[in-house]
Design an enzyme around this catalytic site. Structure first.
Site, PDB file in Angstrom:
ATOM      1  N   GLY A  34       7.275  -1.634 -12.791  1.00  0.00           N
ATOM      2  CA  GLY A  34       5.957  -1.410 -12.178  1.00  0.00           C
ATOM      3  C   GLY A  34       4.948  -2.457 -12.599  1.00  0.00           C
ATOM      4  O   GLY A  34       4.159  -2.947 -11.777  1.00  0.00           O
ATOM      5  N   TRP A  44      -0.372 -12.743  -5.836  1.00  0.00           N
ATOM      6  CA  TRP A  44      -0.550 -12.946  -4.397  1.00  0.00           C
ATOM      7  C   TRP A  44      -2.009 -13.233  -4.041  1.00  0.00           C
ATOM      8  O   TRP A  44      -2.297 -13.886  -3.055  1.00  0.00           O
ATOM      9  CB  TRP A  44      -0.026 -11.731  -3.634  1.00  0.00           C
ATOM     10  CG  TRP A  44      -0.041 -11.941  -2.156  1.00  0.00           C
ATOM     11  CD1 TRP A  44      -0.935 -11.435  -1.258  1.00  0.00           C
ATOM     12  CD2 TRP A  44       0.865 -12.750  -1.397  1.00  0.00           C
ATOM     13  NE1 TRP A  44      -0.629 -11.864   0.006  1.00  0.00           N
ATOM     14  CE2 TRP A  44       0.475 -12.679  -0.053  1.00  0.00           C
ATOM     15  CE3 TRP A  44       1.977 -13.528  -1.728  1.00  0.00           C
ATOM     16  CZ2 TRP A  44       1.145 -13.342   0.966  1.00  0.00           C
ATOM     17  CZ3 TRP A  44       2.648 -14.185  -0.718  1.00  0.00           C
ATOM     18  CH2 TRP A  44       2.231 -14.095   0.604  1.00  0.00           C
ATOM     19  N   ALA A  48      -2.870 -20.648  -4.566  1.00  0.00           N
ATOM     20  CA  ALA A  48      -1.738 -21.537  -4.855  1.00  0.00           C
ATOM     21  C   ALA A  48      -0.427 -20.750  -4.869  1.00  0.00           C
ATOM     22  O   ALA A  48       0.572 -21.191  -4.292  1.00  0.00           O
ATOM     23  CB  ALA A  48      -1.949 -22.253  -6.186  1.00  0.00           C
ATOM     24  N   GLU A  87       3.769 -21.046 -11.820  1.00  0.00           N
ATOM     25  CA  GLU A  87       2.451 -20.739 -11.245  1.00  0.00           C
ATOM     26  C   GLU A  87       1.917 -19.413 -11.774  1.00  0.00           C
ATOM     27  O   GLU A  87       0.724 -19.298 -12.088  1.00  0.00           O
ATOM     28  CB  GLU A  87       2.528 -20.707  -9.715  1.00  0.00           C
ATOM     29  CG  GLU A  87       1.190 -20.577  -9.044  1.00  0.00           C
ATOM     30  CD  GLU A  87       0.292 -21.782  -9.262  1.00  0.00           C
ATOM     31  OE1 GLU A  87      -0.844 -21.576  -9.769  1.00  0.00           O
ATOM     32  OE2 GLU A  87       0.692 -22.900  -8.924  1.00  0.00           O
ATOM     33  N   GLU A  94      -4.907 -19.031 -17.269  1.00  0.00           N
ATOM     34  CA  GLU A  94      -6.274 -19.172 -16.757  1.00  0.00           C
ATOM     35  C   GLU A  94      -7.040 -17.849 -16.828  1.00  0.00           C
ATOM     36  O   GLU A  94      -8.211 -17.823 -17.191  1.00  0.00           O
ATOM     37  CB  GLU A  94      -6.252 -19.699 -15.325  1.00  0.00           C
ATOM     38  CG  GLU A  94      -5.820 -21.139 -15.234  1.00  0.00           C
ATOM     39  CD  GLU A  94      -5.806 -21.673 -13.815  1.00  0.00           C
ATOM     40  OE1 GLU A  94      -6.008 -20.882 -12.865  1.00  0.00           O
ATOM     41  OE2 GLU A  94      -5.601 -22.881 -13.658  1.00  0.00           O
ATOM     42  N   ASP A 113      -5.639 -27.176 -18.415  1.00  0.00           N
ATOM     43  CA  ASP A 113      -5.053 -28.440 -17.966  1.00  0.00           C
ATOM     44  C   ASP A 113      -3.547 -28.480 -18.217  1.00  0.00           C
ATOM     45  O   ASP A 113      -2.779 -28.979 -17.394  1.00  0.00           O
ATOM     46  CB  ASP A 113      -5.732 -29.629 -18.649  1.00  0.00           C
ATOM     47  CG  ASP A 113      -7.150 -29.871 -18.167  1.00  0.00           C
ATOM     48  OD1 ASP A 113      -7.568 -29.241 -17.173  1.00  0.00           O
ATOM     49  OD2 ASP A 113      -7.861 -30.688 -18.797  1.00  0.00           O
TER      50      ASP A 113
END
Length: 140
Positions: A34, A44, A48, A87, A94, A113
């Site tokens: 979950g 989603w 990107a 990603e 981030e 970065d």
């Protein structure tokens, strides 16, 4: 949380920080699944990740068509999935940095970065792998 009962008694912690740590067996696996689905949903919402996921809808079937063996197919598909993995990790970095605070800091910039560089390297790996497979199949 539905179905989770707080431990009681003299040895019970006053405030469980993470109920997942107390789960065992299939119950733990089910809840972990979950959390993973929630992570994909959160990813989603990132442009990107969404673009790369849509590209993977084309590239994953194409890897079955382009690959001449299961190894080639696995390499082609694996590099596409690797981009999605990196990603998601970059977005996690981030998000954690943004949680700490919105002000500019050199270490925050460095972390972001480096996450971005990891995505770039995974894109280069995927592009090079696909270029070599296409060359091998159609030109060589």
């Amino acid at each position: 949380m539905t179905g989770y009962k707080l431990p009681t008694g003299p040895d019970a912690p006053a405030d469980p920080v993470n109920p997942q740590k107390d789960r065992k067996g299939l119950n733990r696996v089910w809840h972990a699944l979950g959390y993973s689905v929630a992570g994909l949903r959160a990813g989603w919402h990132e442009t990107a990740f969404r673009q790369e996921a849509i590209a993977s809808i084309v590239l994953l079937p194409a890897s079955v068509w382009l690959g001449r063996s299961w190894v080639e197919t696995a390499l082609l598909a694996g590099t596409v999935i690797l981009i999605l993995i990196v990603e998601l990790l970059n977005t996690g970095i981030e998000t954690a940095i943004d949680r700490i605070g919105p002000e500019w800091h050199d270490l925050s910039k460095r972390a972001k970065d480096m996450g971005s560089a990891a995505v770039l390297l995974s894109l280069f790996l995927c592009a090079a792998t696909w270029a070599m497979a296409i060359y091998q199949r159609f030109i060589a």
